[in-house]
Design a protein around this motif. Structure first.
Motif, mmCIF file in Angstrom:
data_model
loop_
_atom_site.group_PDB
_atom_site.id
_atom_site.type_symbol
_atom_site.label_atom_id
_atom_site.label_comp_id
_atom_site.label_asym_id
_atom_site.label_seq_id
_atom_site.Cartn_x
_atom_site.Cartn_y
_atom_site.Cartn_z
ATOM 1 N N LEU A 1 1.098 7.928 1.091
ATOM 2 C CA LEU A 1 0.307 8.365 -0.057
ATOM 3 C C LEU A 1 -0.106 7.175 -0.921
ATOM 4 N N MET A 2 0.805 6.228 -1.100
ATOM 5 C CA MET A 2 0.481 5.035 -1.888
ATOM 6 C C MET A 2 -0.599 4.212 -1.180
ATOM 7 N N HIS A 3 -0.453 4.053 0.139
ATOM 8 C CA HIS A 3 -1.479 3.338 0.904
ATOM 9 C C HIS A 3 -2.824 4.057 0.790
ATOM 10 N N LEU A 4 -2.790 5.394 0.880
ATOM 11 C CA LEU A 4 -4.030 6.170 0.797
ATOM 12 C C LEU A 4 -4.697 5.990 -0.553
ATOM 13 N N ALA A 5 -3.923 6.074 -1.628
ATOM 14 C CA ALA A 5 -4.498 5.906 -2.965
ATOM 15 C C ALA A 5 -5.140 4.529 -3.096
ATOM 16 N N LEU B 1 -0.364 4.058 14.091
ATOM 17 C CA LEU B 1 -1.129 3.965 12.843
ATOM 18 C C LEU B 1 -0.492 2.972 11.874
ATOM 19 N N ASN B 2 0.826 2.976 11.838
ATOM 20 C CA ASN B 2 1.534 2.036 10.975
ATOM 21 C C ASN B 2 1.267 0.596 11.417
ATOM 22 N N ALA C 1 -6.258 2.501 -0.624
ATOM 23 C CA ALA C 1 -7.432 2.378 0.253
ATOM 24 C C ALA C 1 -8.611 3.175 -0.283
ATOM 25 N N ALA C 2 -8.342 4.398 -0.724
ATOM 26 C CA ALA C 2 -9.424 5.235 -1.260
ATOM 27 C C ALA C 2 -10.019 4.609 -2.515
ATOM 28 N N GLY C 3 -9.173 3.996 -3.332
ATOM 29 C CA GLY C 3 -9.671 3.306 -4.516
ATOM 30 C C GLY C 3 -10.591 2.155 -4.147
ATOM 31 N N ARG C 4 -10.186 1.373 -3.124
ATOM 32 C CA ARG C 4 -11.038 0.263 -2.681
ATOM 33 C C ARG C 4 -12.348 0.772 -2.094
ATOM 34 N N ALA C 5 -12.300 1.977 -1.504
ATOM 35 C CA ALA C 5 -13.506 2.560 -0.901
ATOM 36 C C ALA C 5 -14.374 3.277 -1.930
ATOM 37 N N GLY C 6 -13.891 3.372 -3.172
ATOM 38 C CA GLY C 6 -14.658 4.070 -4.206
ATOM 39 C C GLY C 6 -14.567 5.580 -4.105
ATOM 40 N N ARG C 7 -13.588 6.074 -3.380
ATOM 41 C CA ARG C 7 -13.423 7.515 -3.201
ATOM 42 C C ARG C 7 -12.385 8.010 -4.214
ATOM 43 N N ALA D 1 -12.111 -0.497 3.861
ATOM 44 C CA ALA D 1 -11.399 0.450 2.998
ATOM 45 C C ALA D 1 -11.582 1.878 3.512
ATOM 46 N N GLU D 2 -12.762 2.191 4.022
ATOM 47 C CA GLU D 2 -13.012 3.534 4.578
ATOM 48 C C GLU D 2 -12.116 3.797 5.781
ATOM 49 N N LEU D 3 -12.000 2.795 6.659
ATOM 50 C CA LEU D 3 -11.161 2.965 7.844
ATOM 51 C C LEU D 3 -9.696 3.075 7.452
ATOM 52 N N ALA D 4 -9.260 2.269 6.486
ATOM 53 C CA ALA D 4 -7.874 2.357 6.005
ATOM 54 C C ALA D 4 -7.609 3.740 5.414
ATOM 55 N N THR D 5 -8.580 4.300 4.710
ATOM 56 C CA THR D 5 -8.448 5.650 4.157
ATOM 57 C C THR D 5 -8.268 6.664 5.282
ATOM 58 N N THR D 6 -9.071 6.556 6.318
ATOM 59 C CA THR D 6 -8.972 7.463 7.468
ATOM 60 C C THR D 6 -7.625 7.333 8.159
ATOM 61 N N ILE D 7 -7.154 6.110 8.337
ATOM 62 C CA ILE D 7 -5.855 5.879 8.977
ATOM 63 C C ILE D 7 -4.750 6.572 8.178
ATOM 64 N N CYS D 8 -4.782 6.409 6.870
ATOM 65 C CA CYS D 8 -3.757 7.016 6.012
ATOM 66 C C CYS D 8 -3.823 8.543 6.058
ATOM 67 N N GLN D 9 -5.017 9.090 6.029
ATOM 68 C CA GLN D 9 -5.156 10.545 6.102
ATOM 69 C C GLN D 9 -4.625 11.070 7.429
#
Length: 131
Positions: A75-79, A25-26, A81-87, A38-46
């Motif tokens: 967590l920083m990557h997730l924040a 994943l890394n 990515a989720a921000g870019r995805a609008g989540r 951004a959605e896929l990056a969010t999923t990867i981080c989760q």
């Protein structure tokens, strides 16, 4: 491609090889971001955070400092990515957890970075729970 790497990481995790899954994943997240939504990056981080949690449960000492640093990074990557995805709720939750982790680790720059992420949407995140 990307989906194949996600499958490999999934199977590694299912086999209990959470460190190996995290490595995949890394590598996937660090590839040039062309085509990585951004959605896929969010999923990867989760997924990565779930594997880190599973590693923490395997470690009877409660998790190493290295795992805490990895958790903060994910967590920083997730924040982000989720921000870019609008989540926004995922972004906020990850940024708050990142702030707490950074404070626990004494990483002032990461505390500031996570507060910046929270401040971008202060109308939605204004509270004093982080104090």
């Amino acid at each position: 491609g990307t989906r194949g790497i996600l499958e490999i990481a999934h199977h590694a995790g299912a086999a209990g090889e959470h460190s190996r899954a995290l490595d995949w994943l890394n590598a996937l997240l660090r590839r040039p971001r062309r085509g990585l939504s951004a959605e896929l990056a969010t999923t990867i981080c989760q997924n990565a955070l779930r594997h880190l949690e599973a590693l923490g449960h395997q470690d009877v000492s409660g998790g190493s400092g290295q795992q805490a640093a990895q958790r903060l990074e994910w967590l920083m990557h997730l924040a982000e990515a989720a921000g870019r995805a609008g989540r926004r709720s995922i972004e906020r939750g990850a940024a708050e957890r990142a702030f707490r982790e950074a404070r626990r680790l004494g990483r002032v720059a990461d505390q500031a970075r996570s507060l910046y992420m929270l401040g971008r949407h202060s109308h939605r995140t204004s509270n004093n729970e982080l104090a």
